[in-house]
Design a protein around this motif. Sequence first.
Motif, PDB file in Angstrom:
ATOM      1  N   ARG A  38       0.834  -1.210   0.000  1.00 10.34           N
ATOM      2  CA  ARG A  38       0.000   0.000   0.000  1.00 10.34           C
ATOM      3  C   ARG A  38       0.864   1.254   0.000  1.00 10.34           C
ATOM      4  O   ARG A  38       0.575   2.235  -0.710  1.00 10.34           O
ATOM      5  N   ARG A  93       2.077   2.338  -3.205  1.00 11.66           N
ATOM      6  CA  ARG A  93       0.982   2.791  -4.067  1.00 11.66           C
ATOM      7  C   ARG A  93       0.403   1.643  -4.898  1.00 11.66           C
ATOM      8  O   ARG A  93       0.039   1.805  -6.049  1.00 11.66           O
ATOM      9  N   ARG A  94       0.288   0.464  -4.243  1.00 12.53           N
ATOM     10  CA  ARG A  94      -0.357  -0.687  -4.872  1.00 12.53           C
ATOM     11  C   ARG A  94      -1.443  -1.229  -3.936  1.00 12.53           C
ATOM     12  O   ARG A  94      -1.407  -2.400  -3.527  1.00 12.53           O
ATOM     13  N   PRO A  95      -2.422  -0.387  -3.564  1.00 15.01           N
ATOM     14  CA  PRO A  95      -3.424  -0.810  -2.569  1.00 15.01           C
ATOM     15  C   PRO A  95      -4.322  -1.949  -3.046  1.00 15.01           C
ATOM     16  O   PRO A  95      -4.724  -2.794  -2.247  1.00 15.01           O
ATOM     17  N   SER A 111      -6.441  -0.650   2.715  1.00 15.17           N
ATOM     18  CA  SER A 111      -6.131  -1.011   1.326  1.00 15.17           C
ATOM     19  C   SER A 111      -7.386  -0.946   0.460  1.00 15.17           C
ATOM     20  O   SER A 111      -7.336  -0.501  -0.697  1.00 15.17           O
ATOM     21  N   GLU A 123      -8.179   2.767  -0.269  1.00 13.20           N
ATOM     22  CA  GLU A 123      -7.285   3.375  -1.246  1.00 13.20           C
ATOM     23  C   GLU A 123      -7.444   2.795  -2.643  1.00 13.20           C
ATOM     24  O   GLU A 123      -6.947   3.372  -3.612  1.00 13.20           O
ATOM     25  N   SER A 124      -8.128   1.644  -2.738  1.00 15.43           N
ATOM     26  CA  SER A 124      -8.441   1.107  -4.060  1.00 15.43           C
ATOM     27  C   SER A 124      -9.907   1.364  -4.420  1.00 15.43           C
ATOM     28  O   SER A 124     -10.476   0.690  -5.272  1.00 15.43           O
ATOM     29  N   THR A 135       5.931   8.056   0.927  1.00 17.79           N
ATOM     30  CA  THR A 135       4.621   8.298   0.313  1.00 17.79           C
ATOM     31  C   THR A 135       3.642   8.923   1.290  1.00 17.79           C
ATOM     32  O   THR A 135       2.749   9.666   0.888  1.00 17.79           O
ATOM     33  N   GLN A 136       3.794   8.621   2.596  1.00 18.59           N
ATOM     34  CA  GLN A 136       2.911   9.230   3.589  1.00 18.59           C
ATOM     35  C   GLN A 136       3.188  10.728   3.711  1.00 18.59           C
ATOM     36  O   GLN A 136       2.258  11.537   3.807  1.00 18.59           O
ATOM     37  N   THR A 184       1.817  12.472   0.605  1.00 23.82           N
ATOM     38  CA  THR A 184       0.372  12.707   0.671  1.00 23.82           C
ATOM     39  C   THR A 184       0.074  13.991   1.436  1.00 23.82           C
ATOM     40  O   THR A 184      -0.791  14.789   1.028  1.00 23.82           O
ATOM     41  N   CYS A 193       8.113  10.878  -3.988  1.00 18.81           N
ATOM     42  CA  CYS A 193       7.664   9.639  -4.645  1.00 18.81           C
ATOM     43  C   CYS A 193       8.644   9.164  -5.709  1.00 18.81           C
ATOM     44  O   CYS A 193       8.740   7.964  -5.982  1.00 18.81           O
TER      45      CYS A 193
END
Length: 534
Positions: free
Chosen positions: A360, A363-365, A398, A401-402, A504-505, A508, A530
Amino acid sequence: MARSAARLAPSVRLTNSDLRAGRELLRHLHHACRLRANPIVARILRAGGRDGAELSDAALVAYVTEAVESSIERLPPRQRAIVRRCDMGGERYTDVARSLFISERHAFRERDAAVLRMFGHLAAARPVALRGAVEQADRFWLQIANAQALEHNGSWETAAEVLERLSCQVDDAELRCFVQTRLARLYEQAEQAGNAAGHLSAARALAAGSRRRSGWQEAEVGVTSAWLAAGSGDPRAADRVAGRCCAELESWSQTTNERRISNALIDGLSLRAELAIARGELEASAAFASRACEVAGGGRAFDAQVVIFARSSSAIVGCLRGREAQSTRTELEQCYALATQAGLTREALVISTHLAACMRMARRPAEAARLLAPLVPAARTVAVGGSAIAFFCELASSSLESADTGAADRYLTELQRRSLINPLARASVELLAAKTRLAQRDSVAALRAAQAAESGFRRLGQDRVVGTSLRLQAEALAQLGQRERALTNIKLAIEALAGKSHPTQLATAYRVLASLSGETKYAAAARRLCHPSG
């Protein structure tokens, strides 16, 4: 090509009724009335020269369990995992086969091969093998392994009964102390604080009584005390106690080869690594995790669980520090495979939670949600306390985010129905509620939940997650049209997250600041985080 069950045990001819009896024995190992009616149990008793009618229910269960555990330990790792998880633990063959990367049909074949191997050992056993020749210490560690298998397969109450009985049977004070520490940890993980405190007190008394013979035992008990302090919401005391005990255990490890010292040292260092992650002290966490792996690599620890936990903790620290994603994933997948092969189902669920979190953050939630969703039945059966909360929080995050808000809301509702005794669990569920309500554009509820999460995490010293709570507050305030308050909160969030979380946090948070302020430099900062090489 897979070998058939017959080829795996060519010296034993079993009928279908024998195979059924073997499977029944494994499923009902702790039910005396079922054991008395089992033909294989009758053979075990005859081989040992025992009369089942003369044994009490407790003595019968203990005697047969010892024989079965001895046979299970001789199985190959995959067969041992299938027997412990499916036949003894009640997990579905579909789930276990998937976790072992084999077909369900092959899992059944392996199970039958395992029963054949076990029956052969039991049928061929001479009376001496089950009576005088097995040393007291061997029987002790078989019972410890049995309790661990039961605990990790969702039967923690039965595991507690096994350990309680063992504590009464063992004369050696040092071994009884070890059992008391195991009981304290087991009850703490099941959120039975009163029972945990009682067994910790008993362990302290036993350790103090044997100080002249083995002073390291007090440090071993101290590590358990630190875990209980962390579970009760006092991370500062936990880190202080763990630090003192680890220093003492390091000293003892230089002068003795006692494996329990190495085991306790790895356990204490892993706790310190976990606490440092929560504070956002990633460099310190990396040092603790690295030392734990170094001790584990020496091969002197006897508990596979603490070794696997140390390796997975090190991988998580690497992930948070922005280490190459594939190496983190490979390490966690190896830990997952080791846990499943050892029958440590709950530990495997914890590792899968970590793996999903890394996906996650990369960036693959959607991939993270697909990883965890098939494990939900096992999590509901096996996971307890903090491990269950962490699993469902990660799956819900997850899903959110998806863009699967419905699934996230269902998991949130399931968590809110639980009895949330642990303060960290309460704060984590509040954080998830803030994320979910924000996605549903219920800004007032999102703000209230994010504020409750921030308060809880601050009390626990979880500085890294405080930043996420502040960022969610800023987003809720922005939805409510309170731009100035939102700007204040997002700046505080960035300050809290900087250097303490995955890039990534922080990215955001910078994107939220760019949206609120209209300044492109913050969007550029997010892109650099990123894509640092871009």
